[in-house]
Every structure is written in structure tokens, then in C-alpha cells.
Design a protein around this motif. Structure first.
Motif, short mmCIF file in Angstrom:
data_model
loop_
_atom_site.label_atom_id
_atom_site.label_comp_id
_atom_site.label_asym_id
_atom_site.label_seq_id
_atom_site.Cartn_x
_atom_site.Cartn_y
_atom_site.Cartn_z
N ALA A 45 32.59 38.63 -15.15
CA ALA A 45 31.54 37.63 -14.90
C ALA A 45 30.51 37.56 -16.02
O ALA A 45 29.62 36.72 -15.97
N HIS A 46 30.63 38.46 -17.01
CA HIS A 46 29.66 38.43 -18.11
C HIS A 46 30.35 38.49 -19.47
O HIS A 46 29.87 39.14 -20.39
N ASP A 47 31.48 37.85 -19.55
CA ASP A 47 32.27 37.91 -20.77
C ASP A 47 32.15 36.58 -21.52
O ASP A 47 32.57 35.55 -21.02
N TYR A 62 21.69 40.56 -7.93
CA TYR A 62 20.83 39.38 -8.10
C TYR A 62 21.48 38.26 -8.92
O TYR A 62 21.15 37.09 -8.73
N ASP A 63 22.39 38.63 -9.81
CA ASP A 63 22.98 37.62 -10.70
C ASP A 63 24.31 37.08 -10.18
O ASP A 63 25.00 36.35 -10.89
N HIS A 64 24.64 37.42 -8.94
CA HIS A 64 25.90 36.94 -8.34
C HIS A 64 25.70 36.21 -7.03
O HIS A 64 26.56 35.45 -6.61
N SER A 65 24.59 36.45 -6.37
CA SER A 65 24.39 35.82 -5.07
C SER A 65 23.03 35.13 -4.98
O SER A 65 22.50 34.92 -3.89
N GLY A 102 34.05 40.01 -10.61
CA GLY A 102 32.62 40.31 -10.55
C GLY A 102 32.26 41.22 -11.72
O GLY A 102 32.60 40.92 -12.86
N ASP A 103 31.59 42.34 -11.44
CA ASP A 103 31.25 43.28 -12.51
C ASP A 103 32.10 44.56 -12.44
O ASP A 103 31.74 45.58 -13.02
N MET A 104 33.23 44.48 -11.71
CA MET A 104 34.14 45.63 -11.70
C MET A 104 34.66 45.92 -13.10
O MET A 104 34.95 47.06 -13.45
N THR A 121 31.36 38.17 -4.81
CA THR A 121 32.05 39.40 -5.23
C THR A 121 31.21 40.62 -4.86
O THR A 121 31.73 41.66 -4.47
N HIS A 122 29.90 40.47 -5.03
CA HIS A 122 28.95 41.49 -4.60
C HIS A 122 27.58 40.83 -4.56
O HIS A 122 27.44 39.65 -4.88
N LEU A 123 26.58 41.56 -4.14
CA LEU A 123 25.28 40.93 -3.87
C LEU A 123 24.22 41.26 -4.91
O LEU A 123 23.03 41.11 -4.63
ZN LIG Z 1 26.52 40.89 -12.88
#
Ligand SMILES: [Zn+2]
Length: 260
Positions: free
Chosen positions: A242-244, A100-103, A200-202, A96-98
Motif C-alpha cells: 500500500a506504500h509502494d 490511520y492511513d488505511h481506514s 496492506g502493510d504486511m 486491510t487494517h485500521l
Molecule cells: Zn500504511
């Protein structure tokens, strides 16, 4: 019809300020949130969305954040094994994006291509921002080890896209430029319960960010962020941040304040 499974790949202590626009929240403390990746099943191949973090210590030493942790059961390998899959079975990973906690740890997937927006990889390689952010340092939450892995040695497996792309029938990547990051994308998945948005974190808090239309705390351009949230709201039946914590404990998902 696809099924979307959250994979809990770690947890993090982060400031509640990340949830709300310009930190204008009454909740000023630290919150513990899960770090989620997602597995999409039901198509010709499993699709992974995001990979979690490379190393919990780097969250503190490099990104200057609170305590991050993982357990052996939360490794990507262990989480995939719960669905009878190995790391080698994943052929497509959408990032979703780069951040540190996603890729993190992309090189753990020996056979996967990595679908990422070109603008995101460009921005992550040379992030624009202050030289010495108190949170995030000069790296702006991009981990140089992830970026380095993607540009070499994984470069031949990086599938750069520009704008929107249908990955498979019923699975669409949509670019929201200059929103949470320069090249954040959402993955929309058609399921029996409707269209699931892997954001992601949108979106961090559906009730605040979508229900009350208050953007999350970290974004690049306010107008782009507001348009993105409106578009997500219009397209999605279910939104999975992604953080729920509530998404982490699915089956239950919620779509907004009516479900509070
Ligand atoms: Zn995140």
C-alpha cells in the motif's frame, strides 16, 4: 476476471525503518511514500480496499509522523471518479487494517459496508502498547476518529469477520493475526495476470520483505509475521504493497528481486 486499480490518495514522509525488521536497515532517513487504496472492478459490484487517511495534519499532530499531504485530485471521491464511480456507488469496502492511513474517513462512503476483522477493531479500540510511544503516541497508529465512526454511527454497516472469508468468487480475505497489526488481513484477487495480493502493510518492500524474507519494521509477533510472509509468497503472483511507489504508477507491478 477482476482488474485491480491503485488509487493514490495521499503521500507521506515516514522513516525508512518501517520497511525493515527491528529497524535493522542501513537506510535511516525519511522516505516519501504514496498512500494507496485499491479498486477492484470486473465483478457484480466495485469493491474498495482501504480508504486512505482522514486528515494529513492528524498524521503529524496525533501520530507524530512526518509531513503527510493530499491534493484535491487525490481525494477518494476524485480517485473513484476517474473510474466513473461516485462514493455512493461503493457497497463493499474491505479494510486491510485500521491504521490511520488505511481506514480514514470511512463515513464518506454513504452506502458501503465495511469488512474488517473483529480482532482488528477490538485492538484498535483499546490498543495495547506503551503509554507514550515517540512515534504513534498512545494510539499506536489507530485513529480514534475512525474507530469511533465504525463503532457508531456506522456500526450497522460494519461486517465483522473472524478468520478467512470469500467476499465474491475470486476475492478472498485472509487473516494474518498478530502480524503488522493484531487483525491485519490480505485480499487476494484473481486477475488475468494471476492472483494479486492486496497486502496492506504486511509487505512494504517486496524485494526485502518477500525476496529476502526480512519482515517489515512494525509487527506484533515475529513468528506470525514470518509465517504470513511465507503464505503471501506462496499464494500471490503479484504483491501490491500500500506504500509502494511502483504500485502507484501501475500498469507496472513487480513480484520480487528478479524484477529489479
Ligand atoms: Zn500504511
Amino acid at each position: 476476471m477482476y482488474k485491480v486499480h491503485p488509487l493514490v490518495v495521499g503521500q507521506a514522509h515516514v522513516g525508512a525503518v518501517l520497511d525493515v525488521f527491528w529497524s535493522l536497515t542501513k537506510a535511516q532517513g525519511q522516505v516519501e511514500v504514496p498512500i494507496l487504496a485499491f479498486l477492484i472492478e470486473g465483478g457484480p459490484e466495485p469493491i474498495l480496499v482501504d480508504t486512505g487517511m482522514r486528515n494529513p495534519e492528524r498524521a503529524q499532530t496525533v501520530h507524530r509522523l512526518g509531513v503527510h499531504s493530499t491534493t484535491p485530485e487525490q481525494s477518494l471521491q476524485a480517485q473513484l471518479a476517474r473510474h466513473d464511480l461516485g462514493l455512493e456507488d461503493v457497497r463493499t469496502t474491505v479494510l486491510t487494517h485500521l491504521h490511520y492511513d488505511h481506514s480514514g474517513g470511512v463515513e464518506l462512503l454513504p452506502n458501503s459496508r465495511f469488512v474488517v476483522q473483529r480482532t482488528e477493531l477490538m485492538a484498535a479500540a483499546a490498543p495495547m502498547g506503551p503509554d507514550d510511544l515517540e512515534l504513534g503516541s498512545r494510539d499506536m497508529f489507530f485513529d480514534r476518529k475512525d474507530v469511533a465512526a465504525l463503532v457508531d454511527p456506522l456500526w450497522d454497516r460494519v461486517d465483522l469477520i473472524e478468520g478467512d472469508r470469500r467476499i465474491l468468487p475470486g476475492i478472498d480475505c485472509v487473516l494474518y493475526a498478530n502480524s503488522h497489526t493484531p487483525g491485519s488481513q490480505c485480499v487476494y484477487v484473481e486477475t488475468e495476470d494471476g492472483v494479486v495480493a492486496l497486502v496492506g502493510d504486511m509487505v512494504r518492500k517486496v524485494d526485502l520483505n518477500i525476496g529476502k524474507e526480512i519482515p517489515p519494521g512494525l509487527f506484533y509477533d515475529l513468528e506470525s509475521m514470518m509465517r504470513a510472509m511465507a503464505d503471501i509468497k506462496a499464494r500471490a503472483d503479484l504483491i501490491y504493497p500500500a506504500h509502494d511507489p511502483r504500485v502507484a504508477s501501475l500498469g507496472h507491478a513487480y513480484t520480487g528481486p528478479q524484477d529489479e
